[in-house]
Design an enzyme around this catalytic site. Structure first.
Site, PDB file in Angstrom:
ATOM      1  N   GLY A   1      -8.626  80.397  54.037  1.00 58.02           N
ATOM      2  CA  GLY A   1      -7.524  79.656  53.435  1.00 58.02           C
ATOM      3  C   GLY A   1      -6.452  80.583  52.900  1.00 58.02           C
ATOM      4  O   GLY A   1      -6.327  81.720  53.312  1.00 58.02           O
TER       5      GLY A   1
ATOM      6  N   GLY B   1      -9.153  86.187  53.122  1.00 57.10           N
ATOM      7  CA  GLY B   1     -10.351  85.357  53.122  1.00 57.10           C
ATOM      8  C   GLY B   1     -10.006  83.997  53.693  1.00 57.10           C
ATOM      9  O   GLY B   1      -8.970  83.811  54.316  1.00 57.10           O
TER      10      GLY B   1
ATOM     11  N   TYR C   1      -4.544  85.367  49.700  1.00 57.21           N
ATOM     12  CA  TYR C   1      -4.557  85.091  51.139  1.00 57.21           C
ATOM     13  C   TYR C   1      -5.662  85.767  51.931  1.00 57.21           C
ATOM     14  O   TYR C   1      -5.932  85.352  53.056  1.00 57.21           O
ATOM     15  CB  TYR C   1      -3.196  85.449  51.758  1.00 57.21           C
ATOM     16  CG  TYR C   1      -2.185  84.383  51.471  1.00 57.21           C
ATOM     17  CD1 TYR C   1      -2.078  83.265  52.287  1.00 57.21           C
ATOM     18  CD2 TYR C   1      -1.374  84.455  50.345  1.00 57.21           C
ATOM     19  CE1 TYR C   1      -1.185  82.254  52.002  1.00 57.21           C
ATOM     20  CE2 TYR C   1      -0.470  83.449  50.049  1.00 57.21           C
ATOM     21  CZ  TYR C   1      -0.386  82.352  50.885  1.00 57.21           C
ATOM     22  OH  TYR C   1       0.493  81.350  50.594  1.00 57.21           O
TER      23      TYR C   1
ATOM     24  N   ASP D   1      -4.231  90.301  65.033  1.00 57.73           N
ATOM     25  CA  ASP D   1      -5.286  91.095  64.396  1.00 57.73           C
ATOM     26  C   ASP D   1      -4.900  92.570  64.327  1.00 57.73           C
ATOM     27  O   ASP D   1      -5.125  93.239  63.312  1.00 57.73           O
ATOM     28  CB  ASP D   1      -6.603  90.930  65.152  1.00 57.73           C
ATOM     29  CG  ASP D   1      -7.239  89.562  64.958  1.00 57.73           C
ATOM     30  OD1 ASP D   1      -6.709  88.746  64.172  1.00 57.73           O
ATOM     31  OD2 ASP D   1      -8.279  89.304  65.599  1.00 57.73           O
TER      32      ASP D   1
ATOM     33  N   HIS E   1      -0.739  87.682  58.440  1.00 55.14           N
ATOM     34  CA  HIS E   1      -1.777  87.415  59.441  1.00 55.14           C
ATOM     35  C   HIS E   1      -2.024  85.913  59.565  1.00 55.14           C
ATOM     36  O   HIS E   1      -2.123  85.382  60.678  1.00 55.14           O
ATOM     37  CB  HIS E   1      -3.061  88.158  59.059  1.00 55.14           C
ATOM     38  CG  HIS E   1      -4.148  88.054  60.069  1.00 55.14           C
ATOM     39  ND1 HIS E   1      -5.287  87.325  59.857  1.00 55.14           N
ATOM     40  CD2 HIS E   1      -4.276  88.600  61.312  1.00 55.14           C
ATOM     41  CE1 HIS E   1      -6.071  87.423  60.914  1.00 55.14           C
ATOM     42  NE2 HIS E   1      -5.483  88.194  61.810  1.00 55.14           N
ATOM     43  N   ASP E   2      -2.110  85.223  58.427  1.00 56.89           N
ATOM     44  CA  ASP E   2      -2.269  83.760  58.458  1.00 56.89           C
ATOM     45  C   ASP E   2      -1.090  83.101  59.179  1.00 56.89           C
ATOM     46  O   ASP E   2      -1.271  82.176  59.972  1.00 56.89           O
ATOM     47  CB  ASP E   2      -2.379  83.191  57.045  1.00 56.89           C
ATOM     48  CG  ASP E   2      -3.718  83.469  56.381  1.00 56.89           C
ATOM     49  OD1 ASP E   2      -4.600  84.085  57.020  1.00 56.89           O
ATOM     50  OD2 ASP E   2      -3.878  83.080  55.207  1.00 56.89           O
TER      51      ASP E   2
END
Length: 139
Positions: free
Chosen positions: A47, A45, A43, A105, A63-64
């Protein structure tokens, strides 16, 4: 050589809150997000798929998910404001999207800091996507 190429590509695409995210990671985790977290696990990076491989990779998964819940926002471009108060990062501004992206973030940078002991570059740095085929858990 491949690592240098990836870093060059990532630097070309850095704008808005991605650069701010880098600054928060450097401030809170004392490491470079672009270097340490741009190609880690399933996860960290661009995508993401499969199951997070360790606690560090889970920081990126969460975070995604956080970015995904920021509906109507453009998390990679929305520029936000934050300040430091008594050593803490405080997300500010009147725009709810920008504040939400900042909180995502901030949470990820704190997660990286709190899970530094799980970072395993020998196993998960440049982790092949073919190893990330398990069904993903829900956000």
């Amino acid at each position: 050589m491949r690592t240098l190429w990836i870093m060059a590509v990532l630097l070309l695409g850095v704008e808005g809150s991605l650069m701010q995210f880098e600054m928060l990671i450097m401030k809170l985790a004392k490491s470079s997000g672009m270097f340490w977290y741009s190609a880690y696990g399933c996860y960290c990076g661009w995508g993401g798929q499969g199951r997070p491989q360790d606690a560090t990779d889970r920081c990126c998964f969460v975070h995604d998910c956080c970015y995904g819940k920021a509906t109507g926002c453009d998390p990679k471009k929305d520029v936000y404001t934050y300040s430091e108060e008594n050593g803490d990062i405080v997300c500010g501004g009147d725009d709810p999207c920008r504040k939400e992206v900042c909180e995502c973030d901030k949470a990820a940078a704190i997660c990286f800091r709190d899970n530094m002991d799980t970072y395993n570059s020998k196993t998960y740095w440049m982790f092949p996507a073919k190893n990330c085929q398990e069904e993903s858990e829900p956000c």
